[in-house]
Design a protein around this motif. Structure first.
Motif, PDB file in Angstrom:
ATOM      1  N   SER A   1       1.649  11.959   1.134  1.00 35.16           N
ATOM      2  CA  SER A   1       2.076  13.464   1.306  1.00 35.16           C
ATOM      3  C   SER A   1       3.412  13.320   0.513  1.00 35.16           C
ATOM      4  CB  SER A   1       2.634  13.214   2.740  1.00 35.16           C
ATOM      5  OG  SER A   1       3.513  12.451   3.246  1.00 35.16           O
ATOM      6  N   TYR A   2       3.846  12.388   0.315  1.00 34.84           N
ATOM      7  CA  TYR A   2       5.264  12.294  -0.775  1.00 34.84           C
ATOM      8  C   TYR A   2       4.700  12.713  -2.129  1.00 34.84           C
ATOM      9  CZ  TYR A   2       8.194   9.416   2.349  1.00 34.84           C
ATOM     10  OH  TYR A   2       8.750   9.057   3.678  1.00 34.84           O
ATOM     11  N   TRP A   3       3.723  12.144  -2.589  1.00 35.49           N
ATOM     12  CA  TRP A   3       3.293  12.120  -4.032  1.00 35.49           C
ATOM     13  C   TRP A   3       1.898  12.741  -4.147  1.00 35.49           C
ATOM     14  CZ3 TRP A   3       8.193  10.789  -4.961  1.00 35.49           C
ATOM     15  CH2 TRP A   3       8.778   9.601  -4.252  1.00 35.49           C
TER      16      TRP A   3
ATOM     17  N   TRP B   1       9.278  -4.786  15.708  1.00 37.56           N
ATOM     18  CA  TRP B   1       9.717  -3.759  14.774  1.00 37.56           C
ATOM     19  C   TRP B   1       9.019  -4.146  13.807  1.00 37.56           C
ATOM     20  CZ3 TRP B   1      12.685  -4.392  10.137  1.00 37.56           C
ATOM     21  CH2 TRP B   1      13.158  -3.288   9.713  1.00 37.56           C
ATOM     22  N   ASP B   2       8.730  -2.663  13.120  1.00 41.73           N
ATOM     23  CA  ASP B   2       7.919  -2.469  11.897  1.00 41.73           C
ATOM     24  C   ASP B   2       8.219  -1.395  11.175  1.00 41.73           C
ATOM     25  OD1 ASP B   2       6.285  -2.535   9.823  1.00 41.73           O
ATOM     26  OD2 ASP B   2       4.379  -2.155  11.154  1.00 41.73           O
ATOM     27  N   TYR B   3       9.075  -1.356  10.161  1.00 41.67           N
ATOM     28  CA  TYR B   3       9.612  -0.189   9.329  1.00 41.67           C
ATOM     29  C   TYR B   3       8.559   0.776   8.664  1.00 41.67           C
ATOM     30  CZ  TYR B   3      12.991   2.562   6.754  1.00 41.67           C
ATOM     31  OH  TYR B   3      13.569   3.422   6.080  1.00 41.67           O
ATOM     32  N   GLU B   4       8.550   1.633   9.305  1.00 38.78           N
ATOM     33  CA  GLU B   4       7.261   2.666   8.888  1.00 38.78           C
ATOM     34  C   GLU B   4       7.529   4.039   8.617  1.00 38.78           C
ATOM     35  OE1 GLU B   4       3.177   3.720   7.993  1.00 38.78           O
ATOM     36  OE2 GLU B   4       3.858   1.481   8.319  1.00 38.78           O
ATOM     37  N   ASN B   5       7.478   4.635   7.662  1.00 42.29           N
ATOM     38  CA  ASN B   5       7.777   6.104   7.487  1.00 42.29           C
ATOM     39  C   ASN B   5       6.941   6.909   8.396  1.00 42.29           C
ATOM     40  OD1 ASN B   5       9.435   5.612   5.113  1.00 42.29           O
ATOM     41  ND2 ASN B   5       7.623   5.531   4.040  1.00 42.29           N
ATOM     42  N   TYR B   6       5.764   6.659   8.672  1.00 43.64           N
ATOM     43  CA  TYR B   6       5.121   7.532   9.647  1.00 43.64           C
ATOM     44  C   TYR B   6       5.689   7.641  11.031  1.00 43.64           C
ATOM     45  CZ  TYR B   6       0.767   8.780   6.947  1.00 43.64           C
ATOM     46  OH  TYR B   6       0.088   9.259   6.171  1.00 43.64           O
ATOM     47  N   ASP B   7       6.342   6.431  11.439  1.00 44.40           N
ATOM     48  CA  ASP B   7       7.096   6.530  12.698  1.00 44.40           C
ATOM     49  C   ASP B   7       7.941   7.726  12.822  1.00 44.40           C
ATOM     50  OD1 ASP B   7       5.353   4.436  13.579  1.00 44.40           O
ATOM     51  OD2 ASP B   7       7.117   3.141  14.138  1.00 44.40           O
ATOM     52  N   THR B   8       8.799   7.752  11.742  1.00 49.01           N
ATOM     53  CA  THR B   8       9.918   9.001  11.535  1.00 49.01           C
ATOM     54  C   THR B   8       9.098  10.145  11.604  1.00 49.01           C
ATOM     55  OG1 THR B   8      11.048   7.478  10.281  1.00 49.01           O
ATOM     56  CG2 THR B   8      11.644   9.814  10.263  1.00 49.01           C
ATOM     57  N   LEU B   9       8.013  10.419  10.785  1.00 47.42           N
ATOM     58  CA  LEU B   9       7.209  11.485  10.759  1.00 47.42           C
ATOM     59  C   LEU B   9       6.548  12.096  12.137  1.00 47.42           C
ATOM     60  CD1 LEU B   9       5.549  10.934   7.190  1.00 47.42           C
ATOM     61  CD2 LEU B   9       7.627  12.721   7.933  1.00 47.42           C
ATOM     62  N   LEU B  10       6.199  11.035  12.919  1.00 42.26           N
ATOM     63  CA  LEU B  10       5.651  11.051  14.324  1.00 42.26           C
ATOM     64  C   LEU B  10       6.846  11.891  15.014  1.00 42.26           C
ATOM     65  CD1 LEU B  10       3.680   8.235  15.349  1.00 42.26           C
ATOM     66  CD2 LEU B  10       2.704  10.615  14.823  1.00 42.26           C
ATOM     67  N   ALA B  11       8.161  11.524  14.908  1.00 39.46           N
ATOM     68  CA  ALA B  11       9.113  11.962  15.823  1.00 39.46           C
ATOM     69  C   ALA B  11       9.573  13.363  15.417  1.00 39.46           C
ATOM     70  CB  ALA B  11      10.235  11.213  15.774  1.00 39.46           C
ATOM     71  N   ILE B  12       9.340  13.526  14.050  1.00 40.30           N
ATOM     72  CA  ILE B  12       9.745  14.912  13.602  1.00 40.30           C
ATOM     73  C   ILE B  12       8.562  15.939  13.904  1.00 40.30           C
ATOM     74  CG2 ILE B  12       9.860  16.178  11.278  1.00 40.30           C
ATOM     75  CD1 ILE B  12      12.355  14.707  12.088  1.00 40.30           C
TER      76      ILE B  12
ATOM     77  N   MET C   1       0.740  -1.260  -0.158  1.00 38.49           N
ATOM     78  CA  MET C   1       0.082  -0.204   0.156  1.00 38.49           C
ATOM     79  C   MET C   1       0.824   1.199   0.157  1.00 38.49           C
ATOM     80  SD  MET C   1      -3.029  -1.241  -0.380  1.00 38.49           S
ATOM     81  CE  MET C   1      -3.953   0.294   0.149  1.00 38.49           C
ATOM     82  N   GLU C   2       2.280   1.118   0.063  1.00 36.89           N
ATOM     83  CA  GLU C   2       3.066   2.336   0.142  1.00 36.89           C
ATOM     84  C   GLU C   2       2.582   3.398  -1.087  1.00 36.89           C
ATOM     85  OE1 GLU C   2       7.556   3.406   0.465  1.00 36.89           O
ATOM     86  OE2 GLU C   2       7.241   1.277   0.108  1.00 36.89           O
ATOM     87  N   TYR C   3       2.507   2.900  -2.074  1.00 33.95           N
ATOM     88  CA  TYR C   3       2.214   3.747  -3.295  1.00 33.95           C
ATOM     89  C   TYR C   3       0.619   3.939  -3.628  1.00 33.95           C
ATOM     90  CZ  TYR C   3       7.237   3.497  -3.753  1.00 33.95           C
ATOM     91  OH  TYR C   3       8.345   3.613  -3.416  1.00 33.95           O
ATOM     92  N   ALA C   4      -0.155   3.664  -2.615  1.00 28.06           N
ATOM     93  CA  ALA C   4      -1.770   3.842  -2.864  1.00 28.06           C
ATOM     94  C   ALA C   4      -2.196   4.990  -1.737  1.00 28.06           C
ATOM     95  CB  ALA C   4      -2.279   2.628  -2.742  1.00 28.06           C
ATOM     96  N   THR C   5      -1.583   4.816  -0.454  1.00 25.46           N
ATOM     97  CA  THR C   5      -2.107   5.430   0.664  1.00 25.46           C
ATOM     98  C   THR C   5      -0.992   5.730   1.560  1.00 25.46           C
ATOM     99  OG1 THR C   5      -3.867   5.595   2.431  1.00 25.46           O
ATOM    100  CG2 THR C   5      -2.722   3.474   1.876  1.00 25.46           C
TER     101      THR C   5
END
Length: 479
Positions: A282-284, A306-317, A273-277
């Motif tokens: 926000s990227y595209w 552990w679950d690699y997720e862009n949103y986790d980084t964005l929460l920290a930012i 789902m990375e390139y659908a939702t």
């Protein structure tokens, strides 16, 4: 008789061997959104390729857009428009799938607009007009600048092995692995620097998730200043609001959980789902990089998986933004706190259209700036005699996330670590890791920083650890 036979046939289709009904979704309900996202990707790739990287349309189609399976149009033309005066790109024609647009903004790079926006809205987009540090980098010695005096290789470096490592990086067995640049820093000095045709030391390309390590560094600075703490809750207003902040189980998610990719929140970007939702919007597609991150449900205890997720980084930012206070302070923080102080003049930290940094992926920079970034870590957080990052933060960055221990131990605090069981490279090495082959590897025991930039596509598969193995062969620690 016919009716009973039809019923039996239906049952045989929907019942599994154990007699339980199975439901299978074969139709891609997200197809229209995927088409919108792909147009947005192409708009961002083309815009940054042309106006951030200063590449030709031919280069953009041959390399930047190789990542897309079916880009719209060709270098000769098609359903896209490049507005060179406004430094913007439009992809698609009006119809069921929206036209997607991206525009270059000073100090930031290209920003994707929402589907209902047009190029007339460009002036509403964020920009950063903060002047660059004084001085001509061509006249400032490395690493603060780009002036490098020719000097012989150190006696401890095997020139033949170093060249062999370089050839290993560039002469790939598959065309999908497209190396753009390679820099090897040894004992603080660049001992090898190589670029592919059409690339030079000034060429900026997208870092993808190497940006996460830059994000962690900025967050670490706020922690060192006492503005945030690793083991305190993020303190965010989660969505949807539960009516009482005290009853929301997400209130216990800490900064450590987010940086260790272990928040326990529902995974949005994975499962195809990375390139659908998810963060892809926000990227595209011009959506907020914050709202979606705040709206995920808690599905397991924080810190347990552990679950690699862009949103986790964005929460920290976003938590960092709140801790810094003030839009201008936040907007200028990456430059003033880090980039300007270590000579990263070619680095643009991009935002969404609301001005929030997309520091999970969207940074454009060159190989030398990433070499400087790696050198800061190799120097244990000190630059020109001044400590910029605490030793404690570097230790956190290099420590396996608890949820990975015994399962690879391959991830720390937004940095990647040598996987368990790998004994052909120094165990103390750690690395950034970005899509399409963006790596900055730090090897303290060998006094090395290795930067590899690529525009890989398709299956990809370039290994920064294999590259590290090859470069380390050139270092004779006996000398």
């Amino acid at each position: 008789m016919k009716r009973s036979m039809m019923s039996a046939a239906i049952l045989s289709l929907v019942l599994s061997a154990d007699g339980f009904a199975q439901q299978a979704e074969n139709y891609d309900y997200w197809a229209p959104q995927r088409a919108m996202v792909q147009r947005g990707q192409q708009a961002v790739f083309m815009c940054n390729g042309l106006f951030t990287s200063q590449r030709t349309l031919e280069q953009v189609f041959s390399q930047e857009l190789a990542f897309l399976r079916a880009p719209i149009g060709t270098v000769l033309g098609g359903d896209y428009h490049v507005d060179y005066e406004r430094r913007a790109v439009e992809v698609g024609t009006p119809g069921a799938v929206p036209v997607m647009r991206a525009a270059f903004r000073d100090g930031i790079g290209c920003i994707i607009l929402a589907p209902d926006q047009t190029l007339a809205d460009i002036d509403e987009l964020p920009e950063l007009t903060l002047p660059l540090p004084a001085g001509d980098p061509a006249q400032i010695p490395w690493p603060d600048g780009d002036l490098i005096e020719p000097q012989p290789l150190p006696a401890s470096i095997d020139a033949g092995a170093l060249q062999a490592a370089s050839d290993w990086a560039f002469n790939r067995p598959t065309p999908e692995q497209d190396t753009l640049s390679l820099i090897v820093v040894y004992q603080g000095q660049i001992i090898h620097e190589r670029y592919a045709d059409g690339i030079n030391m000034d060429t900026r390309t997208r870092t993808w998730s190497t940006a996460k390590s830059i994000a962690s560094t900025l967050i670490g600075m706020t922690v060192d200043q006492g503005l945030m703490a690793l083991d305190e809750p993020l303190g965010l207003d989660w969505l949807p609001q539960s009516g009482s902040a005290g009853s929301d189980p997400r209130r216990d998610i800490t900064l450590r959980h987010a940086l260790n990719m272990s928040t326990g929140l529902e995974s949005i970007d994975n499962g195809g789902m990375e390139y659908a939702t998810g963060s892809g919007l926000s990227y595209w597609a011009g959506s907020s990089s914050v709202q979606g991150a705040l709206a995920r449900a808690l599905i397991r205890e924080p810190g347990t998986r552990w679950d690699y997720e862009n949103y986790d980084t964005l929460l920290a930012i976003y938590a960092m933004k709140l801790a810094l206070g003030g839009e201008n302070t936040y907007a200028e923080f990456p430059r003033k706190a880090l980039l300007d102080r270590i000579g990263m003049r070619n680095t643009l930290v991009s935002t969404d259209r609301f001005g929030d940094f997309i520091l999970s992926s969207q940074v454009y920079t060159n190989a030398r700036d990433l070499a400087r970034f790696g050198l800061l870590y190799l120097n244990n957080g000190v630059w020109d005699g001044e400590r910029l990052i605490s030793e404690d933060w570097i230790e956190f960055s290099r420590t396996p996330a608890p949820a990975t221990v015994g399962r690879g131990s391959q991830y720390g605090g937004q940095w990647w670590l040598v996987p368990e069981g790998r004994d052909d490279i120094p165990a103390d090495a750690y690395s950034t890791n970005g899509n399409r082959g963006q790596y900055t590897v730090v090897v303290p025991s060998h006094d090395l920083v290795i930067v590899r930039r690529g525009l890989d596509y398709g299956r990809q598969g370039f290994s920064q650890w294999d590259l590290t193995r090859e470069v380390v062969k050139a270092v004779n620690q006996g000398n």
